[in-house]
Design an enzyme around this catalytic site. Structure first.
Site, PDB file in Angstrom:
ATOM      1  N   LYS A  41       0.816  -1.184   0.000  1.00 27.64           N
ATOM      2  CA  LYS A  41       0.000   0.000   0.000  1.00 27.64           C
ATOM      3  C   LYS A  41       0.858   1.245   0.000  1.00 27.64           C
ATOM      4  O   LYS A  41       0.477   2.286  -0.526  1.00 27.64           O
ATOM      5  CB  LYS A  41      -0.892   0.041   1.249  1.00 27.64           C
ATOM      6  N   GLY A  42       2.013   1.137   0.599  1.00 28.20           N
ATOM      7  CA  GLY A  42       2.865   2.304   0.803  1.00 28.20           C
ATOM      8  C   GLY A  42       3.287   3.031  -0.447  1.00 28.20           C
ATOM      9  O   GLY A  42       3.474   4.237  -0.436  1.00 28.20           O
ATOM     10  N   GLU A  97       8.621   1.508  -5.400  1.00 26.67           N
ATOM     11  CA  GLU A  97       8.560   1.153  -3.979  1.00 26.67           C
ATOM     12  C   GLU A  97       8.569   2.406  -3.116  1.00 26.67           C
ATOM     13  O   GLU A  97       9.169   3.413  -3.491  1.00 26.67           O
ATOM     14  CB  GLU A  97       9.789   0.324  -3.596  1.00 26.67           C
ATOM     15  N   ASP A  98       7.949   2.309  -1.952  1.00 28.97           N
ATOM     16  CA  ASP A  98       8.038   3.403  -0.986  1.00 28.97           C
ATOM     17  C   ASP A  98       9.380   3.375  -0.274  1.00 28.97           C
ATOM     18  O   ASP A  98      10.035   4.391  -0.116  1.00 28.97           O
ATOM     19  CB  ASP A  98       6.879   3.369   0.020  1.00 28.97           C
ATOM     20  N   ASP A 101      14.349  -1.791   2.413  1.00 32.53           N
ATOM     21  CA  ASP A 101      14.982  -2.015   3.705  1.00 32.53           C
ATOM     22  C   ASP A 101      15.969  -3.179   3.563  1.00 32.53           C
ATOM     23  O   ASP A 101      17.049  -3.013   3.022  1.00 32.53           O
ATOM     24  CB  ASP A 101      13.882  -2.298   4.734  1.00 32.53           C
ATOM     25  N   LYS A 129      17.289   2.298   2.620  1.00 33.74           N
ATOM     26  CA  LYS A 129      18.103   2.117   3.824  1.00 33.74           C
ATOM     27  C   LYS A 129      19.210   1.119   3.480  1.00 33.74           C
ATOM     28  O   LYS A 129      19.130  -0.053   3.835  1.00 33.74           O
ATOM     29  CB  LYS A 129      17.255   1.553   4.969  1.00 33.74           C
ATOM     30  N   PHE A 151      12.789   4.196  11.896  1.00 30.71           N
ATOM     31  CA  PHE A 151      11.462   3.802  11.438  1.00 30.71           C
ATOM     32  C   PHE A 151      10.701   5.046  10.997  1.00 30.71           C
ATOM     33  O   PHE A 151      10.435   5.937  11.793  1.00 30.71           O
ATOM     34  CB  PHE A 151      10.692   3.057  12.530  1.00 30.71           C
ATOM     35  N   ASP A 158       3.578   3.634   6.751  1.00 30.19           N
ATOM     36  CA  ASP A 158       2.718   3.616   7.934  1.00 30.19           C
ATOM     37  C   ASP A 158       3.390   2.993   9.149  1.00 30.19           C
ATOM     38  O   ASP A 158       4.413   2.320   9.037  1.00 30.19           O
ATOM     39  CB  ASP A 158       1.444   2.826   7.621  1.00 30.19           C
ATOM     40  N   ARG A 164       0.044   7.250   7.083  1.00 34.57           N
ATOM     41  CA  ARG A 164       0.323   7.204   5.638  1.00 34.57           C
ATOM     42  C   ARG A 164       0.070   8.565   4.983  1.00 34.57           C
ATOM     43  O   ARG A 164       0.733   8.924   4.023  1.00 34.57           O
ATOM     44  CB  ARG A 164      -0.576   6.181   4.953  1.00 34.57           C
TER      45      ARG A 164
END
Length: 174
Positions: A41-42, A97-98, A101, A129, A151, A158, A164
């Site tokens: 969703k991000g 992508e948001d 990681d 990251k 974070f 979110d 969000r």
């Protein structure tokens, strides 16, 4: 808001950088159509803003892949929640992508998508990251911001389905 959020990247910084990345993608794909795959969703906020700024023809599809539960750390277990609606054969694909990681989710996604015979696959992320990367072979073609291992929320990201809609990138101070 119950949680304390510290601004890491302002709305203006994020918007300016998305415009720069869109300009570069448009130059790199001149004369071709780009098939964006928004990772939900991000990624939806970033994908929409990026798509609006691209000057090349764009098609769009959505996929939902998850390696997070309700916490702040990746579970390491990757699941496809929603698959693509259209075939990828012969398309120039840009995965949007948001945040990247560990790279586990993206590595898994790439493996699946290459089996569908696209012409090419590139990756664009709002946030990266790199120090958290476990899957070193994941090559990110377009990165808006490399950030420290904190974070973050906002702009689609979110914390347990909250925040969000923040128009900036913030750090949840737990």
């Amino acid at each position: 808001m119950a949680d304390k959020i510290r601004v890491l990247l302002s709305e203006d910084e994020v918007n300016a950088r998305i415009s720069e990345i869109a300009e570069q993608i448009s130059k790199d794909h001149e004369g071709r159509q780009v098939h964006l795959i928004c990772v939900l969703k991000g990624g939806v906020f970033f994908t929409c803003e990026l798509a609006k700024r691209l000057t090349v023809p764009v098609s769009l599809d959505f996929m939902s892949v998850s390696s997070y539960g309700s916490g702040t750390k990746s579970s390491g277990v990757v699941r496809i929640i929603k698959d693509l609606d259209e075939p990828l054969e012969g398309k120039d694909v840009l995965i949007v992508e948001d945040i990247i990681d560990s790279g586990r989710t993206l590595s898994y996604l790439l493996e699946i998508l290459w089996q569908r015979h696209p012409k090419s696959i590139q990756i664009c992320t709002l946030l990266d990251k790199p120090e958290r990367r476990i899957k070193k072979q994941v090559k990110v073609d377009y990165t808006c911001f490399s950030i420290p291992d904190e974070f973050v929320v906002g702009y689609g990201l979110d914390y347990d389905q909250k925040y969000r809609n923040l128009p900036y990138i913030g750090v949840v101070e737990l």
